[in-house]
Write an enzyme that holds these catalytic residues in place. Structure first.
Site, mmCIF file in Angstrom:
data_model
loop_
_atom_site.group_PDB
_atom_site.id
_atom_site.type_symbol
_atom_site.label_atom_id
_atom_site.label_comp_id
_atom_site.label_asym_id
_atom_site.label_seq_id
_atom_site.Cartn_x
_atom_site.Cartn_y
_atom_site.Cartn_z
ATOM 1 N N ASP A 105 0.825 -1.202 0.000
ATOM 2 C CA ASP A 105 0.000 0.000 0.000
ATOM 3 C C ASP A 105 0.862 1.256 0.000
ATOM 4 O O ASP A 105 0.480 2.291 -0.548
ATOM 5 C CB ASP A 105 -0.919 0.003 1.223
ATOM 6 N N ALA A 221 -5.674 2.477 8.221
ATOM 7 C CA ALA A 221 -4.215 2.562 8.384
ATOM 8 C C ALA A 221 -3.878 3.062 9.787
ATOM 9 O O ALA A 221 -4.314 2.485 10.777
ATOM 10 C CB ALA A 221 -3.638 3.476 7.299
#
Length: 339
Positions: A105, A221
């Site tokens: 990511d 996140a």
């Protein structure tokens, strides 16, 4: 597919060799003619995927374009790729109809700044850990890529945040983020003393280790680690998560995506606050300055192969079903054991 995206794709020049591909007449959407390929890490697993994807693109007689940084990865052997054009990274979004990013990511975050302004769709092949953004498994990359190039895919538009550090009317620093903008205390053990306003309204004065301003994309996140909620990517919202606040009543706040957040360091503050966008190098925020956070005018267009499901990704990446599967009972087995 939105007409604006179709218009952008139609700007690509016709490729004389495209009709020679056996798969060309089966492609539902021939807009993807120039395919960009990017990778950040120098791990051999990344370069293996880069070569595999490059070979698939060549087999379909589409134009393969690679940026200089990717082409110069020490573990990448370009002799394994038949046809490839190498350009500056800043040109990838301008000349490509689709960009494939190989890595985790973090690689998607790194590519977002160069690609978002062009609205070019981004397909992520996961060579990292979680893979919320880079969601294609390496062993499925060739098959999934063929599906996408033949027009079978889903588009997913993610908004970004912009930050400005101002001193009066002068902009001292500005940046953009796909995941989050973080106010933190750097290496100091002291808390930050700051005040926050939203759309000009006073919200609070807080003593804490900082604040995470996250998009829905970034809600899985750093904000998740800080105790923030998971926000569906389709939501138009910004999540504000205090980091270790010195009060039990300071909780995450979810506000409209059109809100403007303003942060001022209080005069009683005893440490040097720092600000970072998507984990990039931090910059200082002085007491006489203001930090403004709001929605960026550009969006990042993620492209998913068919069958992508955000909730399935959460179940897989966050292990929501682990306990349910571990402690499930099979009635038939219990009956057999009793006998």
């Amino acid at each position: 597919m939105p007409s604006r995206f179709m218009e952008n794709s139609a700007q690509s020049a016709r490729l004389p060799h495209l009709h020679e591909s056996e798969l060309f007449h089966a492609i539902k959407n021939p807009a993807f003619r120039r395919i960009g390929l990017m990778g950040r890490a120098g791990k051999r697993s990344v370069t293996r995927s880069l070569v595999q994807i490059a070979q698939t693109i060549n087999e379909m007689n589409l134009t393969l374009i690679m940026d200089v940084q990717t082409a110069n990865l020490p573990t990448l052997n370009l002799t394994e790729v038949e046809r490839v054009k190498i350009v500056k990274r800043g040109l990838i979004g301008e000349i490509c109809d689709l960009v494939i990013v190989v890595g985790g990511d973090g690689s998607i975050l790194h590519a977002a700044e160069a690609l978002a302004r062009y609205r070019v769709p981004v397909l992520g092949v996961n060579r990292g850990r979680l893979g919320f953004l880079a969601d294609v498994k390496p062993n499925e990359a060739a098959f999934k890529l063929r599906q996408v190039l033949m027009g079978d895919y889903q588009l997913d538009h993610r908004f970004l945040l912009t930050m400005e550090i101002r001193e009066g009317r002068k902009i001292i620093h500005e940046d953009m983020a796909l995941n989050d903008i973080v106010l933190h205390a750097g290496k100091s053990v002291h808390m930050i003393d700051f005040q926050m306003k939203i759309d000009g309204h006073d919200v609070y004065r807080q003593h804490s280790d900082g604040l995470i301003a996250a998009t829905p994309t970034g809600s899985t996140a750093y904000a998740l680690s800080g105790g923030g909620p998971i926000i569906h990517p389709s939501m138009d919202a910004i999540c504000l998560v205090p980091m270790h606040p010195h009060t039990l009543s300071s909780r995450p706040i979810v506000v409209s995506g059109n809100s403007e957040v303003c942060i001022r360091i209080h005069e009683d503050n005893r440490t040097q606050p720092m600000v970072s966008a998507d984990g990039k190098p931090s910059v200082p925020l002085e007491q006489e300055q203001r930090l403004y956070i709001r929605k960026h005018p550009d969006k990042l267009t993620l492209l998913h192969p068919p069958g992508f499901d955000f909730y399935e990704a959460c179940r897989t990446k966050l292990h929501w079903n682990v306990h349910a599967e571990e402690f499930s009972l099979d009635v038939d087995d219990d009956i057999i054991d009793d006998e």
